[in-house]
Enzyme design. Structure first.
Site, mmCIF file in Angstrom:
data_model
loop_
_atom_site.group_PDB
_atom_site.id
_atom_site.type_symbol
_atom_site.label_atom_id
_atom_site.label_comp_id
_atom_site.label_asym_id
_atom_site.label_seq_id
_atom_site.Cartn_x
_atom_site.Cartn_y
_atom_site.Cartn_z
ATOM 1 N N ILE A 12 0.844 -1.196 0.000
ATOM 2 C CA ILE A 12 0.000 0.000 0.000
ATOM 3 C C ILE A 12 0.880 1.247 0.000
ATOM 4 O O ILE A 12 0.598 2.213 -0.708
ATOM 5 C CB ILE A 12 -0.975 -0.012 1.201
ATOM 6 C CG1 ILE A 12 -2.047 -1.090 0.981
ATOM 7 C CG2 ILE A 12 -1.624 1.362 1.400
ATOM 8 C CD1 ILE A 12 -2.942 -1.340 2.177
ATOM 9 N N PHE A 15 2.044 1.678 -3.530
ATOM 10 C CA PHE A 15 0.954 2.189 -4.365
ATOM 11 C C PHE A 15 0.758 3.682 -4.154
ATOM 12 O O PHE A 15 0.638 4.450 -5.106
ATOM 13 C CB PHE A 15 -0.376 1.511 -4.031
ATOM 14 C CG PHE A 15 -0.519 0.094 -4.457
ATOM 15 C CD1 PHE A 15 0.048 -0.377 -5.630
ATOM 16 C CD2 PHE A 15 -1.263 -0.788 -3.689
ATOM 17 C CE1 PHE A 15 -0.104 -1.694 -6.024
ATOM 18 C CE2 PHE A 15 -1.426 -2.110 -4.073
ATOM 19 C CZ PHE A 15 -0.842 -2.560 -5.240
ATOM 20 N N GLU A 16 0.679 4.083 -2.916
ATOM 21 C CA GLU A 16 0.385 5.478 -2.590
ATOM 22 C C GLU A 16 1.582 6.393 -2.821
ATOM 23 O O GLU A 16 1.403 7.554 -3.171
ATOM 24 C CB GLU A 16 -0.074 5.603 -1.132
ATOM 25 C CG GLU A 16 -1.414 4.965 -0.846
ATOM 26 C CD GLU A 16 -2.579 5.657 -1.515
ATOM 27 O OE1 GLU A 16 -2.458 6.831 -1.921
ATOM 28 O OE2 GLU A 16 -3.635 5.011 -1.634
ATOM 29 N N GLY A 17 2.778 5.866 -2.614
ATOM 30 C CA GLY A 17 3.957 6.721 -2.650
ATOM 31 C C GLY A 17 3.955 7.617 -1.425
ATOM 32 O O GLY A 17 2.940 7.759 -0.746
ATOM 33 N N ARG A 136 -2.785 -0.667 -10.082
ATOM 34 C CA ARG A 136 -3.187 -1.001 -8.710
ATOM 35 C C ARG A 136 -4.337 -1.994 -8.692
ATOM 36 O O ARG A 136 -4.350 -2.939 -7.906
ATOM 37 C CB ARG A 136 -3.562 0.274 -7.963
ATOM 38 C CG ARG A 136 -3.771 0.068 -6.474
ATOM 39 C CD ARG A 136 -3.843 1.386 -5.773
ATOM 40 N NE ARG A 136 -3.902 1.229 -4.330
ATOM 41 C CZ ARG A 136 -3.770 2.245 -3.482
ATOM 42 N NH1 ARG A 136 -3.578 3.469 -3.933
ATOM 43 N NH2 ARG A 136 -3.834 2.034 -2.184
#
Length: 148
Positions: A12, A15-17, A136
């Protein structure tokens, strides 16, 4: 309370960075850290350590929400199913999960192929297909199919 697997929690983050300064996401919402939006204002700042702590706290809400909204059929959700659904909810909100055909199919025990097809429908931000969301949702679909 059930939690996402540690490896998926790290995914996660990928994905979010991480962003230490507030920015507008593709949907135009002020965002900081690992995709946090609640209470974010322009010029806000956050350290990576603060973001790691906040992620643990924020994930609890989504983990509980998924456990309530998607109890699964039969023996409940596998780790892979739970991880994928928590990521979906974290990224898109519990309201979208609650209203989704994805949730209805999970809860009625639809075949995996039907369920994973639903992930691909959630790839837009601000009305436009976003390549990062396409990627994603593919990860979510693959994780959903993984037993552990």
């Amino acid at each position: 309370m059930r939690t996402v697997t540690p490896a998926w929690r790290e995914q996660i983050k990928v994905f979010e960075g991480f962003r230490s300064y507030a920015y507008r996401c593709p949907a135009g919402v002020w965002t900081i850290g690992y995709g946090f939006t609640k209470g974010v204002k322009p010029r806000d700042f956050m350290t990576r350590e603060e973001a790691d702590i906040r992620l643990l706290h924020e994930l609890q809400r989504y983990e509980l929400g998924v456990a309530q909204l998607c109890p699964g059929s039969g023996n409940g959700l596998s780790d892979g199913e739970f991880d994928a659904l928590v990521d979906f909810a974290y990224n898109l909100g519990l309201g979208n999960l609650q209203a989704s055909t994805l949730r209805r199919k999970v809860n009625r025990g639809a075949p995996d192929e039907e369920v994973v097809d639903e992930f691909a429908k959630w790839v837009r931000a601000g009305g436009k297909v976003v390549s990062g969301l396409v990627t994603r949702r593919l990860f979510d679909a693959h994780r959903y199919l993984a037993a552990a």
